[in-house]
Structures are given as structure tokens and as C-alpha cells.
Scaffold this motif. Structure first.
Motif, short mmCIF file in Angstrom:
data_model
loop_
_atom_site.label_atom_id
_atom_site.label_comp_id
_atom_site.label_asym_id
_atom_site.label_seq_id
_atom_site.Cartn_x
_atom_site.Cartn_y
_atom_site.Cartn_z
N THR A 113 0.87 -1.18 0.00
CA THR A 113 0.00 0.00 0.00
C THR A 113 0.90 1.22 0.00
N LEU A 114 1.13 1.73 -1.19
CA LEU A 114 2.02 2.87 -1.41
C LEU A 114 1.19 4.12 -1.66
N PRO A 115 1.80 5.31 -1.53
CA PRO A 115 1.05 6.53 -1.81
C PRO A 115 0.57 6.58 -3.26
N VAL A 116 -0.62 7.09 -3.44
CA VAL A 116 -1.19 7.26 -4.77
C VAL A 116 -0.86 8.65 -5.29
N ASP A 117 -0.53 8.72 -6.56
CA ASP A 117 -0.30 10.02 -7.20
C ASP A 117 -1.67 10.63 -7.53
N VAL A 118 -2.27 11.24 -6.54
CA VAL A 118 -3.64 11.73 -6.68
C VAL A 118 -3.75 12.78 -7.78
N GLN A 119 -2.76 13.66 -7.85
CA GLN A 119 -2.84 14.74 -8.84
C GLN A 119 -2.83 14.22 -10.27
N SER A 120 -2.03 13.18 -10.53
CA SER A 120 -2.00 12.65 -11.90
C SER A 120 -3.30 11.94 -12.24
N ILE A 121 -3.97 11.39 -11.23
CA ILE A 121 -5.27 10.76 -11.46
C ILE A 121 -6.32 11.82 -11.75
N LEU A 122 -6.37 12.85 -10.92
CA LEU A 122 -7.36 13.91 -11.12
C LEU A 122 -7.11 14.68 -12.42
N ALA A 123 -5.84 14.71 -12.86
CA ALA A 123 -5.51 15.41 -14.10
C ALA A 123 -6.12 14.73 -15.32
N LEU A 124 -6.52 13.46 -15.17
CA LEU A 124 -7.15 12.73 -16.26
C LEU A 124 -8.61 13.11 -16.45
N HIS A 125 -9.15 13.84 -15.48
CA HIS A 125 -10.56 14.22 -15.55
C HIS A 125 -10.79 15.25 -16.65
N ASP A 126 -11.72 14.93 -17.53
CA ASP A 126 -12.12 15.85 -18.60
C ASP A 126 -13.42 16.52 -18.19
N PRO A 127 -13.39 17.81 -17.87
CA PRO A 127 -14.61 18.49 -17.41
C PRO A 127 -15.71 18.52 -18.47
N ASN A 128 -15.36 18.27 -19.73
CA ASN A 128 -16.36 18.24 -20.79
C ASN A 128 -17.03 16.88 -20.92
N ARG A 129 -16.52 15.89 -20.22
CA ARG A 129 -17.14 14.56 -20.24
C ARG A 129 -18.27 14.54 -19.22
N ALA A 130 -19.44 14.26 -19.67
CA ALA A 130 -20.62 14.30 -18.79
C ALA A 130 -20.50 13.24 -17.70
N TRP A 131 -20.97 13.58 -16.51
CA TRP A 131 -21.01 12.61 -15.42
C TRP A 131 -22.35 11.88 -15.47
N GLU A 132 -22.29 10.61 -15.82
CA GLU A 132 -23.49 9.77 -15.92
C GLU A 132 -23.37 8.53 -15.05
N GLY A 133 -22.54 8.62 -14.01
CA GLY A 133 -22.35 7.49 -13.12
C GLY A 133 -21.20 6.61 -13.58
N PHE A 134 -21.13 5.42 -12.99
CA PHE A 134 -20.04 4.52 -13.32
C PHE A 134 -20.01 4.22 -14.82
N PRO A 135 -18.81 4.22 -15.42
CA PRO A 135 -18.72 4.05 -16.87
C PRO A 135 -19.05 2.63 -17.33
N THR A 136 -19.42 2.51 -18.58
CA THR A 136 -19.66 1.21 -19.19
C THR A 136 -18.46 0.29 -18.96
N GLY A 137 -18.76 -0.94 -18.57
CA GLY A 137 -17.70 -1.91 -18.31
C GLY A 137 -17.31 -2.04 -16.86
N THR A 138 -17.85 -1.17 -15.99
CA THR A 138 -17.57 -1.31 -14.56
C THR A 138 -18.16 -2.62 -14.05
N ILE A 139 -17.37 -3.36 -13.25
CA ILE A 139 -17.82 -4.63 -12.70
C ILE A 139 -17.45 -4.72 -11.22
N LEU A 140 -17.98 -5.74 -10.57
CA LEU A 140 -17.54 -6.08 -9.22
C LEU A 140 -16.21 -6.82 -9.37
N GLY A 141 -15.13 -6.16 -9.01
CA GLY A 141 -13.80 -6.73 -9.26
C GLY A 141 -13.35 -7.75 -8.26
#
Length: 290
Positions: free
Chosen positions: A143-171
């Protein structure tokens, strides 16, 4: 040759007993699920029309007592790191409170709890080729530190929020258990055909089918020898495991018989319960592909 569970197996859904049905329903709706079906005492949540989470309630439900067996967390796997950033950023914007995050080498994850304390993980996987395998063939984790900023940087504000994306499963499912002993090993490894992928410091087993890092984790972090939670307590009721064909299901039942493991069969469903009353429902279902 020792029996191995269907290498294409995927988890299907988890069923959780709740006390405040309305509050829990509102929370999971906000989290990003779609309601597939509901009655006065049951609601099915999912993605793409596939059920991932079932909430149910009964009269006289009590909170799960501390230091008992049961759910540590259920884990929602999103298809990509871009999807991961999209989900985490939008849930943060929705006011969802996370309790932690971890880079586990093979995945990156954020954690949270629902209003009744049920643990939830949201994660994405790195490629299997990135797994770190030791000399014993075990998958290394941390359990190492997560690079939170690089994850949040992937967020596209123009992509509509419609809940969990297609293909989400119980992993995967992660459980608090009373012991990691020969009896547990005989059920999960010999009879059900899972492989041990990680023995984490002698306090947690991570097991899977088909070489995945883990479909089920079991830990002793509530203490060895803890009692099972009462049947009427909040928390885990059952979870399902999707098998790719009736032939694979028949192989499983034949091996359960070989090892004298009790099970219930209802049509194309085989139900097995372990010593901690964790009910596993193996059923033939179409699998999700990315």
C-alpha cells in the motif's frame, strides 16, 4: 491434475443487508449506480443493465457488531485509469468523502464507507504484465502513496457525469474472517479450485481464478477466532461468481462432491457457504469484456 476453477470466472454482484433502506438507497444512487429494479425492501443497482449491488432489508435488522466476521469491502473495478480519474473527480465534486487511497502495485484504489459502515473500494487495474512475481510465484502487493494529482488530471470536465462508466464490474470481495487454516484452504483451494496469489504477512490471503491478482481477499485484521456476525445484522448476505459455461459449472459440482463439500443447486446456480457464513452463488452468466 488438481481441479482449477473456471479461469474466465468473474464476480457478478454482492448482496448487502441494510438497516436504513431509504438512506442507503440514496447514497448508492449518488455514488453512480443505476437502479435496475426495486421493491419496498429490495433494490438492485448496476451498470449497463447488469446488477452489481443488491440492497435488502428486513424487520429487526441490527448493526453488525464490532470484531465479527463479514464484509471488509466490496470493490468496483473500472475499465481504465482515465475512467478512474473521471469517477474519482466527479464523486469528489458530488461531496463523497473518501477514507483513503493506495497504490497496490497491480492497481490504484480509493476507499470509502457507506452510511452503515460497509467498505467500498473503487479501483483500476494495471496490466498483468506489470505484476511483480516472487520466487514462490506469489503476486507482490503493498500500500504505497497514490499520485492523486496525476489521477485527477485525467478528468475531462467536458465529459458528462453519468455514473459509473460502461464496463464497470464487481472486481473483488474482501472479507473479515475468523481464521486462515487448513479447513479454509481445503474449501477454497481444493474444493472450489482457487489459487493463492498472495499471503500477506500471514494475516491475509488473496486468491483468484485464471491468474488474476485476487477475486477474494480474506483477512484476520479483526482478530483470529472472532465470531460470525448475527444472521440479522447489517452487512454481507452473499455474492455471486459468474461461470462461463454449464460445463464449467458441472466440473465445479463434481469437485465439490469429490471433496464432500455441501452445496445447494438451483437450476444453473450452485450455492456454497464457508465457515464464516459467506454465501457464494456460482452461476452461468455472460461475462463482461473490455
Amino acid at each position: 491434475m488438481n481441479y482449477k476453477l473456471d479461469p474466465q470466472m468473474q464476480l457478478g454482484y454482492t448482496k448487502i443487508r441494510v438497516q436504513d433502506f431509504s438512506k442507503q438507497k440514496a447514497f448508492y444512487s449518488k455514488l453512480g449506480f443505476t437502479i435496475i429494479e426495486e421493491t419496498n425492501d429490495l433494490v438492485k443497482f448496476g451498470v449497463d443493465g447488469r446488477t452489481i449491488l443488491i440492497l435488502t432489508t428486513e424487520d429487526d435488522v441490527i448493526p453488525r457488531p464490532a470484531r465479527t466476521t463479514g464484509l471488509f469491502h466490496f470493490a468496483l473495478l473500472v475499465p481504465s485509469r482515465e475512467d478512474f480519474g473521471h469517477v474519482i473527480a466527479n464523486l469528489s465534486n458530488e461531496g463523497i468523502q473518501f477514507t483513503g487511497a493506495g497504490d497496490h502495485i497491480y492497481s490504484e484504489a480509493f476507499y470509502l464507507n457507506d452510511p452503515e459502515g460497509n467498505g467500498i473500494e473503487i479501483y483500476h487495474d494495471r496490466p498483468k504484465s506489470s505484476y511483480v512475481i516472487d520466487e514462490q510465484g506469489m503476486v507482490q502487493t503493498d500500500t504505497l502513496p497514490v499520485d492523486v494529482q496525476s489521477i485527477l488530471a485525467l478528468h475531462d470536465p467536458n465529459r458528462a457525469w453519468e455514473g459509473f462508466p460502461t464496463g464497470t464490474i464487481l472486481g473483488h470481495m474482501h472479507l473479515n474472517v475468523s481464521d486462515l487454516n487448513d479447513e479454509v484452504a481445503k474449501l477454497y483451494f481444493d474444493a472450489l479450485g482457487f489459487d493463492l496469489k498472495t499471503n500477506f504477512r500471514g494475516s491475509a490471503w488473496f486468491i483468484s481464478a485464471g491468474g488474476y491478482h485476487h477475486h477474494i481477499a480474506m483477512n484476520l485484521w479483526n482478530g483470529r477466532g472472532i465470531p460470525n456476525a448475527p444472521k440479522i445484522a447489517t452487512g454481507l448476505v452473499s455474492f455471486s461468481l459468474n461461470i462461463s459455461s454449464i460445463e464449467e459449472l458441472e466440473k465445479l459440482t463434481a469437485n465439490l462432491q469429490k471433496h464432500d463439500v455441501s452445496y445447494e443447486q438451483v437450476g444453473e446456480k450452485v450455492i456454497v457457504e464457508d465457515i464464516n457464513q459467506n454465501e457464494m452463488i456460482f452461476e452461468v452468466q455472460q461475462l463482461t469484456t473490455y
